[in-house]
Design a protein around this motif. Structure first.
Motif, short mmCIF file in Angstrom:
data_model
loop_
_atom_site.label_atom_id
_atom_site.label_comp_id
_atom_site.label_asym_id
_atom_site.label_seq_id
_atom_site.Cartn_x
_atom_site.Cartn_y
_atom_site.Cartn_z
N SER A 111 34.69 -73.14 43.97
CA SER A 111 35.04 -74.67 44.19
C SER A 111 36.35 -74.68 44.57
CB SER A 111 34.77 -75.23 42.64
OG SER A 111 35.77 -74.53 41.70
N SER A 112 36.81 -76.14 44.76
CA SER A 112 38.38 -76.21 45.16
C SER A 112 38.68 -77.65 44.61
CB SER A 112 38.27 -76.48 46.75
OG SER A 112 37.54 -77.45 47.11
N GLU A 113 39.79 -77.88 44.37
CA GLU A 113 40.45 -79.03 43.83
C GLU A 113 39.82 -79.15 42.13
OE1 GLU A 113 40.49 -82.62 45.71
OE2 GLU A 113 40.40 -81.85 47.57
N GLY A 114 40.85 -79.11 41.50
CA GLY A 114 40.58 -79.41 40.10
C GLY A 114 40.39 -78.07 39.44
N TRP A 115 39.40 -77.81 38.61
CA TRP A 115 38.90 -76.72 38.05
C TRP A 115 38.46 -75.66 39.09
CZ3 TRP A 115 39.71 -75.62 32.93
CH2 TRP A 115 40.34 -76.66 32.41
N SER A 116 38.89 -74.54 38.82
CA SER A 116 38.46 -73.40 39.90
C SER A 116 37.32 -72.64 39.13
CB SER A 116 39.41 -72.25 40.26
OG SER A 116 40.31 -73.12 41.38
N LEU A 117 36.02 -72.56 40.08
CA LEU A 117 34.85 -72.01 39.27
C LEU A 117 34.70 -70.50 40.04
CD1 LEU A 117 32.78 -74.91 38.62
CD2 LEU A 117 33.87 -73.53 36.93
#
Length: 172
Positions: A111-117
């Protein structure tokens, strides 16, 4: 034959006719649950392999008129969960993920932006190779996560003109 347990995510809550359709399509080994507005079907399916169990359950749900949105999985995790699973501090894992410590090559976030998963399966594989860690990831968890990604990709590409070309990636 063995029993395989897993959970599929459907596109909508079935009404009485939908429940009947699921049963008639072969989902008599599944239990429907609505959890925070998400429709889940918990399966205990008898099949020679997990892959076969997943494919036939997905086909049965779709034959009943539902779209399978994914397979419930614990594979997408933030750095805090990775730290807990590896028995490390959050800061240690953050430094590994940003290549400020360790051998580098930490799996990129999904994922990108904010929380990385991150994919736990990928992180566990990396940590086994580079940190000599032995996190508990088994073939079942990897197949469940991979099937979830495949189902979601298939749904994203449903009306895409490049779908056939992109599906060639599965053959490699």
């Amino acid at each position: 034959m063995r029993n395989h347990e897993f959970t599929l995510i459907l596109d909508r809550e079935p009404d009485d006719a939908g429940l009947d359709a699921l049963f008639e399509a072969g989902c008599d080994d599944g239990t429907v649950e609505i959890q925070t507005g998400v429709t889940l079907v918990h399966f205990t399916r008898d099949a020679p392999s997990l892959g076969r169990a997943l494919v036939t359950a997905i086909q049965d749900c779709e034959r009943a008129g539902f779209r399978v949105e994914g397979v419930q999985s614990d594979d997408l995790v933030p750095l805090r969960t990775i730290a807990e699973r590896l028995g490390r501090t959050y800061e240690s894992v953050r430094l590994l993920a940003t290549a400020r410590r360790g051998p580098g090559g930490f799996p990129a976030p999904l994922s990108s932006e904010g929380w990385s998963l991150y994919s736990w399966s990928q992180v566990a594989d990396w940590s086994t190779r580079y940190l000599d860690a032995r996190p508990a990831v088994n073939a079942f968890e990897i197949e469940i996560a991979a099937t979830d990604h495949l189902v979601r990709a298939r749904n994203m590409l449903q009306d895409n003109a490049e779908r056939d070309e992109l599906l060639k990636l599965l053959g490699t």
